[in-house]
Design a protein around this motif. Structure first.
Motif, PDB file in Angstrom:
ATOM      1  N   ALA B  64       0.828  -1.202   0.000  1.00  0.00           N
ATOM      2  CA  ALA B  64       0.000   0.000   0.000  1.00  0.00           C
ATOM      3  C   ALA B  64       0.864   1.254   0.000  1.00  0.00           C
ATOM      4  O   ALA B  64       0.518   2.258  -0.603  1.00  0.00           O
ATOM      5  CB  ALA B  64      -0.918  -0.003   1.209  1.00  0.00           C
ATOM      6  N   ALA B  65       2.034   1.144   0.660  1.00  0.00           N
ATOM      7  CA  ALA B  65       2.901   2.326   0.748  1.00  0.00           C
ATOM      8  C   ALA B  65       3.516   2.684  -0.598  1.00  0.00           C
ATOM      9  O   ALA B  65       3.705   3.859  -0.891  1.00  0.00           O
ATOM     10  CB  ALA B  65       3.999   2.079   1.775  1.00  0.00           C
ATOM     11  N   ASP B  70      -2.218   4.233  -5.427  1.00  0.00           N
ATOM     12  CA  ASP B  70      -2.868   4.175  -4.116  1.00  0.00           C
ATOM     13  C   ASP B  70      -4.140   3.325  -4.136  1.00  0.00           C
ATOM     14  O   ASP B  70      -5.191   3.768  -3.695  1.00  0.00           O
ATOM     15  CB  ASP B  70      -3.202   5.609  -3.651  1.00  0.00           C
ATOM     16  N   CYS B  71      -4.041   2.101  -4.651  1.00  0.00           N
ATOM     17  CA  CYS B  71      -5.257   1.310  -4.835  1.00  0.00           C
ATOM     18  C   CYS B  71      -5.538   0.360  -3.669  1.00  0.00           C
ATOM     19  O   CYS B  71      -6.516  -0.360  -3.686  1.00  0.00           O
ATOM     20  CB  CYS B  71      -5.207   0.548  -6.151  1.00  0.00           C
ATOM     21  N   LEU B  81      -6.950  -5.160   1.068  1.00  0.00           N
ATOM     22  CA  LEU B  81      -7.540  -5.446  -0.238  1.00  0.00           C
ATOM     23  C   LEU B  81      -7.091  -4.388  -1.234  1.00  0.00           C
ATOM     24  O   LEU B  81      -6.551  -3.348  -0.863  1.00  0.00           O
ATOM     25  CB  LEU B  81      -9.069  -5.442  -0.137  1.00  0.00           C
ATOM     26  N   HIS B  82      -7.298  -4.673  -2.529  1.00  0.00           N
ATOM     27  CA  HIS B  82      -6.954  -3.665  -3.529  1.00  0.00           C
ATOM     28  C   HIS B  82      -8.062  -3.561  -4.558  1.00  0.00           C
ATOM     29  O   HIS B  82      -8.845  -4.485  -4.758  1.00  0.00           O
ATOM     30  CB  HIS B  82      -5.613  -3.971  -4.191  1.00  0.00           C
ATOM     31  N   ASP B  83      -8.106  -2.391  -5.191  1.00  0.00           N
ATOM     32  CA  ASP B  83      -9.144  -2.101  -6.168  1.00  0.00           C
ATOM     33  C   ASP B  83      -8.579  -2.352  -7.558  1.00  0.00           C
ATOM     34  O   ASP B  83      -7.722  -1.616  -8.038  1.00  0.00           O
ATOM     35  CB  ASP B  83      -9.577  -0.638  -6.013  1.00  0.00           C
ATOM     36  N   TYR B  92       4.998  -2.769  -8.604  1.00  0.00           N
ATOM     37  CA  TYR B  92       5.738  -2.238  -7.452  1.00  0.00           C
ATOM     38  C   TYR B  92       5.396  -2.989  -6.166  1.00  0.00           C
ATOM     39  O   TYR B  92       6.251  -3.184  -5.310  1.00  0.00           O
ATOM     40  CB  TYR B  92       5.458  -0.741  -7.273  1.00  0.00           C
ATOM     41  N   CYS B  93       4.130  -3.386  -6.020  1.00  0.00           N
ATOM     42  CA  CYS B  93       3.749  -4.130  -4.814  1.00  0.00           C
ATOM     43  C   CYS B  93       4.510  -5.451  -4.764  1.00  0.00           C
ATOM     44  O   CYS B  93       4.852  -5.944  -3.691  1.00  0.00           O
ATOM     45  CB  CYS B  93       2.246  -4.367  -4.786  1.00  0.00           C
TER      46      CYS B  93
END
Lengths: 212, 197, 362
Positions: B64-65, B70-71, B81-83, B92-93
């Motif tokens: 998330a960072a 910024d999803c 969770l992510h969108d 990147y995550c």
């Protein structure tokens, strides 16, 4: 907006494109030309066919003089051909919306590499048009509009590669529709007219026994 | 609110990979994507152990960072969770996650990665609970049905635990007590040592 | 392994052991264990906790187990580099990149206000020199366009979350970032190709030579008014060239590693590539600010060389005197009239408006 681009504008653009292109071609083919009464020295038909294909190869004398244009030209046209007809999303689109049948699409990497060649080619060709003073002088507004419009179509397609944003897809399609409408009235017609042009020249040469 | 966590008991995991299979089946995950995997340490040697690992649903999630769009978001249950409508598939995550949880569907040469996919703690995504949209993008939302993640629920040895962090630690604490780990000499099993004689 | 030696097979020796523990003399305890070897043995099984977690996580290196899931790095449970990369990106990269680039732009503005446009000494003459061929100019602008596109898309991805999401909202920015990412990935290899062409075409003229040191000592004529000596390319231009080539190659190679994640490179390599990629990109963008400034508003007559391929003789004298002399010796100077004719400006009339400056500003 989406229904307009996907609906009315699409059919309108397609109609303009089909009618315009076929109208142009019919005009060219039916144009009256002087009848050659001389005795043919060789077959006009074989000359026409030979020229149609031999002109795909670069001319040796031109290559040394306008190397950038020849190399970049090949890069652009071959790249564009592959990405236009063998990119998976394009094949799927043609199958669903126009033709009803599809063919094997190029693998993703080939599609990407082809479009990279096409991009490099079109950028260099347009820059050459702008930097070389002779090219700049003989270029008309039509040349610039056609180049930039084609570039924008390619760029919008490239930006929409993730295939997940509706807005980007619509932008790409909208630009394609503009290109289709502009096509018959511009020098972009060379995508079709090169065939009758080469056939005519080839036949003319062939009849005179010139091996070209 | 509960603070959802996974815990994998290395003493119990038998590397059957059923959690992996169950997860794939439950969420109909595409080929090449594995939200959960079992890793075996010291395979074939003394002290071989296996651990089932997926997204750890970190409190301060590095994914998330670093996400450029910024999803990511954390639910009230502490599930990260992510969108997928926002995700751009940049990867990147994947660089930021120490556990290798984020997965990407496509991996061909010069391909752009597709949208990221990862363990959702069977909690779906930002769409309406049980909507077909949610199922298509994130898989089943078992948490909304009042169920726990399937991988943990069907674990045959109950090695993989999922649920509220406090309850998990209670369960694990009891296991440790019953196993008889000792503070006398760390690293020694005193199981066969007769006490009180 | 040490622990195994310390604890030998023991049975009913708990009392003994507790006494020994109280004494806390392990060295002495060793022979004592050996003495009770005959007791009924228990099964030794090490508590796997210690060894397991040591295998799972190390401070500096990622340890690899095996997994039935066959993909790159799937055997690694914890990758310690990930956290370092995250900290680098979140804590340092975004802030410093923004500060460096914004600061530099501001600095150039201040410099321009103080120094103004560097005029050509003695004004513009009516004589021109041919400096760059069509191909060279096409190459320059190709690289420039691709570079600008990559810089904009790259900075969008880097700084967008901080600066653009508050401006556009998340959904529109996501669209922007997605296009940036796809465009960046596709144009990256094009940059590499243009860079290779750039190397092949210009490398000969950019090798440092004797007079270049003097140029450096005199500060390139940017500061002060002294006359500095230079060949076809002066010292500053050569340095810019080598920055572009070397850092550009660094960017290209690290970018290619990042853009094709299917050749088995692990996360650690990609994290390192990303750091190399982004640091060198920031440097190149920063230096390119200087190049763009000097090539356009900073120096009178410099842009002409890349627009038309011709430069004013006086411009050449003040920036590249050795080259200018060489051209004079070889009779390569052409008149402004001829230049205008070559540019196709015959209609404007050669007699009335002969000034090159007027023509050049069109």
């Amino acid at each position: 907006m989406a229904t307009f681009i996907d609906g009315f504008l699409w059919y309108f653009a397609l109609a303009v494109f089909v009618i315009g292109v076929s109208g142009n071609l019919v005009t060219i083919i039916l144009a009256s030309r002087k009848v050659d009464l001389s005795v043919p020295r060789d077959s006009a038909f074989s000359g026409a066919l030979r020229t149609l294909f031999s002109r795909f190869l670069p001319d040796q004398h031109m290559l040394s003089r306008i190397g950038i244009q020849v190399v970049a030209g090949y890069m652009f046209h071959l790249g564009l051909f592959i990405l236009l007809f063998f990119a998976a999303p394009h094949v799927a689109f043609l199958e669903e919306n126009i033709l009803g049948f599809g063919w094997t699409a190029a693998p993703h990497w080939l599609f990407i590499v082809a479009s990279q060649f096409a991009f490099l080619g079109i950028i260099m060709l347009w820059l050459y048009r702008m930097t070389n003073s002779v090219s700049r002088l003989i270029s008309k507004l039509d040349d610039h509009v056609a180049t930039i419009l084609t570039f924008l179509v390619m760029l919008s397609g490239c930006l929409a590669l993730l295939e997940s944003f509706e807005t980007l897809r619509l932008l790409h399609r909208f630009l394609v529709e503009l290109l289709l409408i502009y096509f018959p009235f511009s020098r972009l017609m060379h995508a079709f007219t090169f065939v009758p042009s080469r056939l005519f020249t080839g036949a003319w040469f062939g009849r005179r026994g010139v091996d070209s | 609110m509960a603070r959802m966590k996974f815990y994998c008991d290395a003493e119990r995991c038998i590397e059957c990979n059923a959690c992996v299979t169950a997860c794939k089946n439950e969420h109909e995950i595409p080929w090449g994507v594995n939200r959960r995997r079992v890793v075996t340490i010291k395979d074939g040697q003394q002290g071989e152990r296996s651990l089932s690992v997926a997204c750890m649903h970190c409190s301060d999630a590095p994914c998330a960072a670093v996400c450029p769009v910024d999803c990511f978001y954390t639910t009230d249950d502490g599930v990260v969770l992510h969108d997928k409508d926002i995700c751009i598939g940049c990867g990147y995550c994947f660089y930021a996650c120490p556990f290798g949880a984020p997965q990407f569907p496509e991996n061909a040469a010069f391909s752009s990665r597709g949208k990221m996919d990862k363990c959702t703690f069977c909690a779906g995504g930002p769409e309406d609970d049980h909507s077909s949209d949610e199922y298509k993008k994130y898989g089943r939302n078992r948490l909304a049905e009042g169920k726990l993640p399937l991988c943990a629920e069907m674990c045959s040895t109950k090695a993989l635990l999922a649920g509220d962090a406090n309850m998990l630690s209670d369960i694990y604490r009891k296991r440790i007590i019953n196993r008889g780990a000792s503070v006398l000499n760390w690293g020694v099993n005193y199981d066969k040592v007769k006490l009180n004689t | 392994m040490l622990k195994q030696n310390m604890v030998s097979p023991v049975g009913d020796i708990l009392k003994f052991l507790s006494i020994l523990m109280l004494l806390v003399i392990t060295v002495i305890s060793q022979p004592t264990f050996a003495a009770v070897e005959g007791e009924p043995e228990g099964v030794i099984m090490k508590n796997p906790g210690a060894d397991l977690w040591r295998e799972v996580r190390q401070r500096n290196i990622a340890i690899e187990g095996i997994s039935q899931i066959k993909s790159v790095d799937s055997g690694i449970l914890i990758n310690p580099e990930a956290d370092r990369w995250t900290r680098f990106r979140v804590d340092q990269l975004v802030n410093y990149a923004a500060i460096i680039l914004a600061g530099l732009a501001l600095l150039l503005l201040v410099f321009y206000l103080l120094r103004g446009k560097i005029k050509v000494e003695g004004g513009l003459s009516r004589q021109m020199l041919h400096r760059f061929s069509d191909y060279e100019r096409v190459l320059h602008w190709t690289l420039a366009i691709v570079f600008l596109f990559l810089a904009i898309t790259g900075l969008t991805l880097l700084l967008g979350r901080t600066f653009l999401i508050p401006l556009f909202g998340q959904e529109f920015f996501s669209l922007l970032a997605s296009s940036s990412k796809e465009g960046h990935n596709l144009f990256g290899p094009i940059f590499f190709a243009s860079l290779i062409m750039m190397i092949l075409r210009f490398v000969k003229r950019n090798i440092y030579e004797k007079g270049d040191l003097t140029w450096l000592v005199k500060g390139g004529g940017i500061i002060g008014k002294s006359h500095v000596s230079g060949g076809f390319f002066n010292m500053g231009e050569k340095t810019w060239y080598w920055i572009v080539i070397l850092i550009g190659l660094l960017i290209s190679v690290s970018g290619l590693i990042l853009v094709s994640p299917n050749f088995g490179q692990g996360r650690v390599i990609m994290e390192l590539s990303h750091i190399v990629h982004v640091i060198s990109a920031i440097i190149l963008i920063a230096v390119s600010f200087g190049h763009m400034y000097l090539g356009s508003v900073g120096t009178e007559g410099a842009l002409e060389s890349m627009k038309t391929g011709y430069v004013d003789v006086n411009w050449a004298e003040s920036h590249h005197d050795r080259w200018a002399k060489e051209c004079r010796d070889n009779n390569r100077v052409i008149s402004a009239d001829k230049f205008n004719r070559l540019q196709g400006k015959i209609n404007s009339g050669t007699e009335e408006s002969g000034s090159v400056a007027v023509e050049g500003n069109k």
